[in-house]
Design an enzyme around this catalytic site. Structure first.
Site, PDB file in Angstrom:
ATOM      1  CE  LYS A 237      -4.561   0.734   0.326  1.00  0.00           C
ATOM      2  NZ  LYS A 237      -5.492  -0.411   0.048  1.00  0.00           N
TER       3      LYS A 237
HETATM    4  N1  GLU Z   1      -7.179  -0.026  -3.137  1.00  0.00           N
HETATM    5  C1  GLU Z   1      -7.831  -1.199  -3.486  1.00  0.00           C
HETATM    6  C2  GLU Z   1      -8.170  -2.312  -2.207  1.00  0.00           C
HETATM    7  O1  GLU Z   1      -7.944  -1.724  -1.143  1.00  0.00           O
HETATM    8  C3  GLU Z   1      -7.533  -1.785  -4.845  1.00  0.00           C
HETATM    9  C4  GLU Z   1      -5.858  -2.306  -4.980  1.00  0.00           C
HETATM   10  C5  GLU Z   1      -5.573  -2.710  -6.297  1.00  0.00           C
HETATM   11  O2  GLU Z   1      -6.430  -2.655  -7.224  1.00  0.00           O
HETATM   12  O3  GLU Z   1      -4.341  -3.052  -6.304  1.00  0.00           O
HETATM   13  O4  GLU Z   1      -8.364  -3.358  -2.508  1.00  0.00           O
END
Ligand code: GLU
Length: 547
Positions: A237
């Site tokens: 993240k």
């Molecule tokens: N931010 C989204 C999540 O928390 C998507 C992450 C992604 O598509 O890599 O799952």
């Protein structure tokens, strides 16, 4: 020789002596033990002196097991506590873990080495916890994981490793304000939790509260989410501590490009693939991809997902998280014998996840009775006209002033009666304070981490079926995976292909989670966690440790 002070709280004198004897046998550390046999005695000792660690039996003459940990924690402050329990008391041990213990030990089975290592780890983890990773969200992520780890009997070496991210990068990002002379410097993060599963994957969040702890919690959840969905990724993240709504479009672009440049050394289509999260969108991904590509001298679409379709983004990615949520809601409703047509839903948050979830629920025949944005909510028992909401938002950019329902606060909205409650906004919404007042049958977590540990337990006891975030919002990363596959193969898929395959993956993950939950008598969150953790642990064991 390093010295460690231990407060040992044990009501049984013989047991106390045995444990003290074991600690004296440990080589390399000088354990100085103070022993007490009651809670009152322990609390007095804690007032009189500082200890490195407290090791405590939870069933004491002057305190019932279910209370002891909490009382000790209140008296111990930041001093870590390791719970000591009898073999038939694992439920008590788990409760202590949920309430903040790093682990529990079964007294009759513990040898000197394990006892000593637990004490040392507790001290190390407490020091780290109150340092750079200090955050309620990271605490939540760690304790959800520890609960699953204890229940599944996870190898403790692996447990210790998975408690922490593999790589974290903190960057200072200077960007020019539109008046040119002012330069703002903000912090940005990219955290990669597990590199053993393939490249790492996870969104980028722009929000003023972003910090290392929050980013790490979100990265950990991505690991379990990808593993549960059986996608070939570990979790990551990123984030920047800024409120993007205060920036002009040009400022947002400069900030994004500089952030992309700063984290470029650790991202790439084979290394780590960012995507949108709260506060970021397709345009931000386009700038990120462009910045990265400019550095290499050629276009690299696969470095991020959630791009505009014209730049290699996937059809269906934008609504994927909402669509995935509705898939699992449909499956869960079927399991509960609940007819979706005619049922009611309340959706908190009207961003990418909430708006699409609400629309797709409505298309499935569900009556959406309340929705909200950051500022306010609207409630209409006869159902909200979502098209009217969209028109109102296009004009005013806020739900305030919407005439098609009564105004409610976000807190009131969560307590409205409904069949399906979908928190699709931010973390920490359903807590010990309001969990008893939640009136839904099904809780579908579109947001990451909307429910606290204490609330989780209350909801489970009340028989509410929880579709945990790692399952309910996994449609987004699943279609991100499809986007990455399309980019690496240079072959775009049709929307029908995307939606059908996503549906299969979501349904399969739901079915496995439900089956595990029923078979092992676990709540759905723990079942989903165990399913994910097991896959990661197996991969780590197979790969081995080197050097
Ligand atoms: N931010 C989204 C999540 O928390 C998507 C992450 C992604 O598509 O890599 O799952």
């Amino acid at each position: 020789m390093p010295r460690m002070t231990v407060l040992l709280v044990e009501s049984d004198a013989a047991e106390s002596e045995r444990l003290q004897g074991r600690l004296q046998w440990v080589r390399g550390v000088d354990f100085v033990v103070t022993a007490r046999d009651t809670l009152a005695g322990a609390l007095e000792a804690l007032r009189a002196a500082r200890f490195d660690v407290v090791m405590a039996d939870l069933s004491l003459a002057d305190s019932p097991g279910s209370e002891t940990f909490r009382r000790l924690r209140d008296g111990a402050g930041e001093t870590p506590i390791v719970a000591l329990i009898d073999p038939h008391e694992t439920a008590l041990g788990l409760l202590a873990v949920e309430e903040g213990a790093l682990s529990y030990l079964i007294k009759s089975r513990v040898d000197a080495n394990t006892l000593a290592r637990s004490a040392q780890r507790a001290v190390k983890n407490a020091r780290i916890k109150f340092g750079e990773w200090d955050s309620p969200m990271f605490h939540l992520a760690q304790h959800q994981f520890l609960k699953a780890a204890q229940l599944m009997g996870l190898d403790e070496n692996i447990r210790e490793r998975l408690m922490w991210p593999q790589r974290t990068l903190v960057v200072a990002i200077p960007f020019r304000r539109d008046n040119y002379s002012e330069v703002e410097t903000v912090f940005g993060y990219r955290v990669q939790h597990v590199l053993a599963m393939g490249p790492t994957k996870g969104g980028i969040r722009y929000h003023e509260d972003v910090d290392l702890g929050e980013t790490t919690a979100l990265a950990m959840w991505m690991t379990w989410k990808c593993a549960l969905m059986r996608l070939p990724y570990g979790g990551a993240k990123g984030g920047v501590a800024i409120d993007p709504t205060t920036l002009s479009r040009a400022e947002l672009q400069r900030l994004t490009r500089r952030y992309a440049l700063e984290i470029a050394p650790i991202v790439g289509p084979d290394k780590d693939i960012p995507a949108p999260d709260m506060g970021t969108n397709e345009q931000v991904m386009a700038w990120f991809m462009d910045t990265y590509s400019q550095q290499l001298g050629y276009t690299v679409p696969g470095v991020v997902t959630g791009k505009p379709v014209s730049l290699g983004g996937s059809l269906g990615r934008r609504e994927a998280t909402g669509r995935g949520l509705v898939h699992v809601v449909r499956r869960a409703a079927h399991h509960l014998g609940m007819d979706l047509a005619g049922s009611t839903a309340v959706v908190q948050g009207y961003g990418n996840v909430g708006s699409n979830a609400a629309r797709l629920l409505a298309e499935s025949g569900v009556k959406v009775t309340a929705v909200s944005d950051v500022r306010t909510g609207v409630y209409n028992a006869n159902g909200i006209d979502l098209a009217a909401i969209d028109r109102h938002l296009a004009e005013h950019a806020t739900l305030e002033g919407f005439a098609g329902g009564d105004a409610v606060t976000n807190a009131e909205l969560l307590e409205l009666p409904c069949d399906i409650l979908a928190p699709c906004a931010i973390q920490n919404q359903i807590t010990a304070a309001n969990a008893a007042k939640i009136r839904c049958r099904l809780l579908a977590e579109g947001a990451n981490g909307p429910t606290t540990l204490e609330a989780d337990e209350i909801l489970v006891d009340r028989g509410i079926l929880i579709l945990p975030d790692v399952l309910a919002n996994a449609g987004g990363v699943t279609v991100s995976y499809f986007e990455w596959v399309q980019n690496t193969q240079n072959r775009p898929w049709t929307l029908a292909e995307v939606n059908e395959r996503m549906g299969e993956i979501m349904t399969n993950a739901f079915d496995r989670t439900l089956q595990r939950s029923l078979q092992s008598k676990l709540d759905m969150r723990t079942a989903a966690m165990v399913e994910g953790v097991e896959r990661v642990a197996n991969a780590m064991l197979l790969r081995g440790l080197w050097p």
